[in-house]
Write a protein that holds these residues in place. Structure first.
Motif, mmCIF file in Angstrom:
data_model
loop_
_atom_site.group_PDB
_atom_site.id
_atom_site.type_symbol
_atom_site.label_atom_id
_atom_site.label_comp_id
_atom_site.label_asym_id
_atom_site.label_seq_id
_atom_site.Cartn_x
_atom_site.Cartn_y
_atom_site.Cartn_z
ATOM 1 N N MET A 1 57.486 -103.038 70.035
ATOM 2 C CA MET A 1 57.524 -102.526 71.412
ATOM 3 C C MET A 1 56.412 -102.076 71.732
ATOM 4 N N GLU A 2 55.887 -102.104 73.020
ATOM 5 C CA GLU A 2 54.533 -101.983 73.839
ATOM 6 C C GLU A 2 54.471 -100.436 74.003
ATOM 7 N N ASN A 3 53.586 -99.683 73.740
ATOM 8 C CA ASN A 3 53.402 -98.290 73.818
ATOM 9 C C ASN A 3 52.710 -98.156 75.318
ATOM 10 N N SER A 4 53.859 -98.192 76.219
ATOM 11 C CA SER A 4 53.486 -97.800 77.796
ATOM 12 C C SER A 4 53.771 -96.208 78.186
ATOM 13 N N ASN A 5 52.823 -95.843 78.917
ATOM 14 C CA ASN A 5 52.894 -94.609 79.472
ATOM 15 C C ASN A 5 53.535 -94.611 80.844
ATOM 16 N N THR A 6 54.959 -94.286 80.926
ATOM 17 C CA THR A 6 55.713 -94.599 82.155
ATOM 18 C C THR A 6 55.614 -93.203 82.986
ATOM 19 N N SER A 7 55.368 -92.103 82.337
ATOM 20 C CA SER A 7 55.205 -90.793 83.301
ATOM 21 C C SER A 7 53.925 -90.608 83.891
ATOM 22 N N ALA A 8 52.996 -91.422 83.650
ATOM 23 C CA ALA A 8 51.506 -91.382 84.337
ATOM 24 C C ALA A 8 51.883 -91.785 85.772
ATOM 25 N N VAL A 9 51.342 -90.907 86.644
ATOM 26 C CA VAL A 9 51.130 -91.075 88.317
ATOM 27 C C VAL A 9 50.019 -91.956 88.569
ATOM 28 N N LEU A 10 50.179 -92.822 89.470
ATOM 29 C CA LEU A 10 49.351 -93.787 89.827
ATOM 30 C C LEU A 10 47.912 -93.051 90.414
ATOM 31 N N TYR A 11 48.320 -92.292 91.093
ATOM 32 C CA TYR A 11 47.261 -91.184 91.786
ATOM 33 C C TYR A 11 47.894 -89.827 92.322
ATOM 34 N N GLU A 12 47.278 -88.720 92.556
ATOM 35 C CA GLU A 12 47.413 -87.640 92.540
ATOM 36 C C GLU A 12 46.481 -87.125 93.773
ATOM 37 N N TRP A 13 47.099 -86.535 94.923
ATOM 38 C CA TRP A 13 46.145 -85.816 95.881
ATOM 39 C C TRP A 13 46.799 -84.436 96.415
ATOM 40 N N GLU A 14 45.854 -83.609 96.229
ATOM 41 C CA GLU A 14 46.343 -82.284 96.636
ATOM 42 C C GLU A 14 45.178 -81.743 97.502
ATOM 43 N N TYR A 15 45.447 -80.869 98.505
ATOM 44 C CA TYR A 15 44.248 -80.593 99.352
ATOM 45 C C TYR A 15 44.643 -78.973 100.054
ATOM 46 N N TYR A 16 44.068 -78.294 99.487
ATOM 47 C CA TYR A 16 44.616 -77.014 99.911
ATOM 48 C C TYR A 16 43.262 -76.175 100.576
ATOM 49 N N TYR A 17 43.628 -75.578 101.941
ATOM 50 C CA TYR A 17 42.721 -74.918 102.498
ATOM 51 C C TYR A 17 42.022 -73.721 101.734
ATOM 52 N N ASP A 18 42.723 -72.988 100.859
ATOM 53 C CA ASP A 18 42.198 -72.012 100.239
ATOM 54 C C ASP A 18 41.130 -72.352 99.303
ATOM 55 N N TYR A 19 40.731 -73.525 99.011
ATOM 56 C CA TYR A 19 39.841 -73.981 98.154
ATOM 57 C C TYR A 19 38.429 -74.046 98.972
ATOM 58 N N LEU A 20 38.564 -74.076 100.382
ATOM 59 C CA LEU A 20 37.348 -74.362 101.516
ATOM 60 C C LEU A 20 36.788 -72.836 101.433
ATOM 61 N N ASP A 21 35.445 -72.858 101.406
ATOM 62 C CA ASP A 21 34.609 -71.772 101.350
ATOM 63 C C ASP A 21 34.292 -71.578 102.888
ATOM 64 N N PRO A 22 34.548 -70.440 103.575
ATOM 65 C CA PRO A 22 34.200 -70.011 104.930
ATOM 66 C C PRO A 22 32.542 -70.377 105.087
ATOM 67 N N VAL A 23 32.328 -70.598 106.331
ATOM 68 C CA VAL A 23 31.068 -70.768 106.630
ATOM 69 C C VAL A 23 30.359 -69.307 106.777
ATOM 70 N N ILE A 24 29.357 -68.893 106.349
ATOM 71 C CA ILE A 24 28.662 -67.672 106.415
ATOM 72 C C ILE A 24 27.578 -67.915 107.590
ATOM 73 N N VAL A 25 27.874 -66.915 108.700
ATOM 74 C CA VAL A 25 27.161 -66.638 109.693
ATOM 75 C C VAL A 25 26.460 -65.275 109.706
ATOM 76 N N ASP A 26 25.136 -65.178 110.018
ATOM 77 C CA ASP A 26 24.264 -64.052 109.958
ATOM 78 C C ASP A 26 24.395 -63.649 111.489
ATOM 79 N N GLU A 27 24.991 -62.358 111.699
ATOM 80 C CA GLU A 27 25.056 -61.681 112.837
ATOM 81 C C GLU A 27 23.762 -61.668 113.788
ATOM 82 N N SER A 28 22.823 -61.077 112.960
ATOM 83 C CA SER A 28 21.478 -60.892 113.631
ATOM 84 C C SER A 28 20.683 -62.110 114.452
ATOM 85 N N LYS A 29 21.265 -63.334 113.783
ATOM 86 C CA LYS A 29 20.921 -64.680 114.317
ATOM 87 C C LYS A 29 21.642 -65.260 115.376
#
Length: 74
Positions: A1-29
């Motif tokens: 029997m052929e050794n196949s991995n049926t539990s493998a996901v074709l692709y996985e895409w997750e996007y979290y806004y928590d991972y985005l760093d806020p843009v740093i703004v200097d108040e004096s400028k």
């Protein structure tokens, strides 16, 4: 029997806004006061609410002058 991995996901895409760093703004400028946009927002919101109140008030009082109501004396 052929050794196949049926539990493998074709692709996985997750996007979290928590991972985005806020843009740093200097108040004096900044060229403008940092609260000016908040002040403008509240002024525009108050003007809109006032305009809405006046419009609805005129719409409700215009029924008095259209002559739709016929008053009968007893």
């Amino acid at each position: 029997m052929e050794n196949s991995n049926t539990s493998a996901v074709l692709y996985e895409w997750e996007y979290y806004y928590d991972y985005l760093d806020p843009v740093i703004v200097d108040e004096s400028k900044l060229k403008h006061n940092k609260y000016s946009i908040v002040i403008i927002f509240w002024i525009v919101l108050a003007a809109f609410v006032g305009f809405l109140f006046i419009t609805l008030n005129l719409m409700s009082s215009s029924e008095k002058f259209t002559g739709k109501h016929i008053w009968r004396s007893c």
